[in-house]
Design a protein around this motif. Structure first.
Motif, PDB file in Angstrom:
ATOM      1  N   SER A 239      17.440 -15.460   5.713  1.00 19.29           N
ATOM      2  CA  SER A 239      17.933 -16.653   5.029  1.00 19.29           C
ATOM      3  C   SER A 239      19.030 -16.282   4.040  1.00 19.29           C
ATOM      4  O   SER A 239      19.136 -15.131   3.585  1.00 19.29           O
ATOM      5  CB  SER A 239      16.796 -17.349   4.285  1.00 19.29           C
ATOM      6  OG  SER A 239      16.363 -16.549   3.189  1.00 19.29           O
ATOM      7  N   LYS A 240      19.841 -17.288   3.694  1.00 21.74           N
ATOM      8  CA  LYS A 240      20.881 -17.097   2.685  1.00 21.74           C
ATOM      9  C   LYS A 240      20.260 -16.705   1.344  1.00 21.74           C
ATOM     10  O   LYS A 240      20.815 -15.887   0.600  1.00 21.74           O
ATOM     11  CB  LYS A 240      21.683 -18.388   2.547  1.00 21.74           C
ATOM     12  CG  LYS A 240      22.792 -18.341   1.500  1.00 21.74           C
ATOM     13  CD  LYS A 240      23.526 -19.677   1.449  1.00 21.74           C
ATOM     14  CE  LYS A 240      24.553 -19.701   0.331  1.00 21.74           C
ATOM     15  NZ  LYS A 240      25.263 -21.004   0.275  1.00 21.74           N
ATOM     16  N   LYS A 241      19.094 -17.260   1.051  1.00 20.63           N
ATOM     17  CA  LYS A 241      18.416 -16.936  -0.205  1.00 20.63           C
ATOM     18  C   LYS A 241      18.045 -15.464  -0.259  1.00 20.63           C
ATOM     19  O   LYS A 241      18.151 -14.823  -1.307  1.00 20.63           O
ATOM     20  CB  LYS A 241      17.167 -17.810  -0.351  1.00 20.63           C
ATOM     21  CG  LYS A 241      16.495 -17.680  -1.720  1.00 20.63           C
ATOM     22  CD  LYS A 241      15.373 -18.709  -1.853  1.00 20.63           C
ATOM     23  CE  LYS A 241      14.754 -18.634  -3.245  1.00 20.63           C
ATOM     24  NZ  LYS A 241      13.696 -19.651  -3.423  1.00 20.63           N
ATOM     25  N   THR A 242      17.631 -14.921   0.896  1.00 23.93           N
ATOM     26  CA  THR A 242      17.286 -13.493   0.940  1.00 23.93           C
ATOM     27  C   THR A 242      18.515 -12.643   0.663  1.00 23.93           C
ATOM     28  O   THR A 242      18.453 -11.653  -0.084  1.00 23.93           O
ATOM     29  CB  THR A 242      16.684 -13.135   2.305  1.00 23.93           C
ATOM     30  OG1 THR A 242      15.453 -13.843   2.472  1.00 23.93           O
ATOM     31  CG2 THR A 242      16.417 -11.641   2.416  1.00 23.93           C
TER      32      THR A 242
ATOM     33  N   SER B  62      21.124 -13.509  -1.062  1.00 21.77           N
ATOM     34  CA  SER B  62      21.430 -13.662  -2.485  1.00 21.77           C
ATOM     35  C   SER B  62      20.547 -12.771  -3.334  1.00 21.77           C
ATOM     36  O   SER B  62      21.006 -12.149  -4.306  1.00 21.77           O
ATOM     37  CB  SER B  62      21.249 -15.125  -2.913  1.00 21.77           C
ATOM     38  OG  SER B  62      22.191 -15.955  -2.275  1.00 21.77           O
ATOM     39  N   ARG B  63      19.269 -12.710  -2.974  1.00 25.80           N
ATOM     40  CA  ARG B  63      18.348 -11.851  -3.734  1.00 25.80           C
ATOM     41  C   ARG B  63      18.760 -10.387  -3.627  1.00 25.80           C
ATOM     42  O   ARG B  63      18.672  -9.627  -4.604  1.00 25.80           O
ATOM     43  CB  ARG B  63      16.925 -12.041  -3.216  1.00 25.80           C
ATOM     44  CG  ARG B  63      16.275 -13.336  -3.688  1.00 25.80           C
ATOM     45  CD  ARG B  63      14.918 -13.539  -3.048  1.00 25.80           C
ATOM     46  NE  ARG B  63      14.196 -14.660  -3.653  1.00 25.80           N
ATOM     47  CZ  ARG B  63      13.081 -15.186  -3.163  1.00 25.80           C
ATOM     48  NH1 ARG B  63      12.562 -14.684  -2.037  1.00 25.80           N
ATOM     49  NH2 ARG B  63      12.494 -16.194  -3.778  1.00 25.80           N
TER      50      ARG B  63
END
Length: 354
Positions: free
Chosen positions: A36-39, A41-42
């Motif tokens: 995911s994009k969130k991953t 970003s993290r």
């Protein structure tokens, strides 16, 4: 049957993996890595909430496609800036380059980037210009380099708009957590002790501009140390110049034209010391046989002059590292003041007087 492929290995990609051959975006990285994009970003922000194998896979993919997070875009996404500013006013070129190198040493791999803002502190609207720079760039913090670091009105403005800052100056002028102090007074005092130890008593001083705190500290440190050893310089032996090569030439010509020349000259920086070399050469005066010369800053110029120049070293690159590191630290609670201690580097430009 085609050979099996490790599902965790990143797909083969080319640099410019985005649509239409454009530079890859965070969405491209997420799609190619199968996360995911969130991953992503993290991982970019070094969150501990990501498995190590996933982190390694995504970081390898980012290196392969040459993906670099945009600090402005990250600032919008996280509602904070990833830009550190450096504001300066007319220091020597090598000084500002070394300061930038030091800041970049600290910011490397931190996710932050450096942006610079040269200004003219004598302009009536320069503080408004710095305000616009800070607000337009949405800076995380600002490094203030001498001479602008000495301007209390500028510091007050940054405080007013809520921008953290660190001041680099010869003496403490603010809260400890906002200061990197270079102790110019002590460096100049060491020069006075050294010249007196060599046997010099007829000594001259070429100072920087009287409204620069560094020039004030170097002048007071030098004259005070001489007075403690029983040497008082007459006014004719102290000449103000502008921290430039040309002003050093002019000041040296004035001193060397005197009926009785000084046997040693201390200059407030290496640029002016190089000017003394020029004036001495024109007058047929040999360094160090007939004139000892000492500079300040120990810039690369000092070791390139002939004979190599004795100079006070203050590690400008390390100063930049410290200032940038202070801006990245948490603001919770007081912190000790950072210091850079100067010391004299002895080369071949001095010897006992004839």
């Amino acid at each position: 049957m085609p050979p099996s492929r490790n599902k965790d290995a990143p797909a083969a990609v080319k640099v410019g993996a985005g649509k239409g051959g454009k530079a890859a975006t965070i969405n491209d990285i997420a799609r190619l890595a199968g996360v995911s994009k969130k991953t992503v970003s993290r991982i970019i922000n070094r969150s501990p909430l990501v498995r190590e194998d996933t982190r390694e896979k995504v970081e390898a993919l980012m290196r392969e496609v040459g993906y670099t997070p945009d600090p402005m875009a990250r600032g919008l996404a996280f509602r904070k800036s990833f830009l550190i500013g450096m504001v300066y006013d007319n220091p020597t070129a090598q000084f500002i380059v070394n300061m930038q190198y030091g800041a970049l040493d600290t910011l490397r791999d931190s996710g932050f980037e450096l942006v610079v803002h040269p200004c003219d502190s004598r302009s009536p609207n320069y503080i408004d210009g710095v305000r616009r720079f800070v607000q337009q760039q949405k800076l995380h913090g600002v490094m203030l380099v001498p001479r602008v670091s000495e301007d209390q009105a500028l510091a007050d403005m940054l405080d007013e708009i809520g921008c953290r800052y660190v001041r680099i100056a010869a003496v403490a002028m603010d809260k400890p957590e906002r200061m990197v102090v270079t102790h110019d007074h002590d460096g100049a005092a060491e020069v006075a002790d050294y010249l007196q130890t060599l046997g010099h008593r007829d000594i001259a001083l070429i100072t920087g501009p009287a409204d620069y705190r560094s020039a004030i500290e170097r002048t007071q440190g030098f004259l005070g140390a001489l007075e403690r050893r029983g040497i008082v310089l007459p006014e004719s032996r102290v000449v103000e110049a502008g921290y430039t090569f040309e002003s050093g030439v002019a000041a040296a010509e004035k001193l060397l034209a005197a009926k009785k020349r000084p046997t040693a000259i201390f200059c407030g920086n290496d640029e002016m010391a190089a000017g003394v070399y020029r004036a001495a050469l024109r007058s047929g005066i040999q360094i160090p046989q007939q004139l000892s010369v000492v500079g300040y800053d120990d810039s690369p110029l000092a070791s390139r002059l002939w004979p190599p120049l004795t100079s006070v070293r203050r590690d400008t690159r390390d100063t930049g590292r410290m200032a940038a590191a202070m801006l990245l630290q948490s603001q919770d609670g007081p912190r000790p003041m950072a210091s850079v201690r100067p010391h004299l580097v002895i080369r071949d430009s001095c010897q006992p007087p004839e």
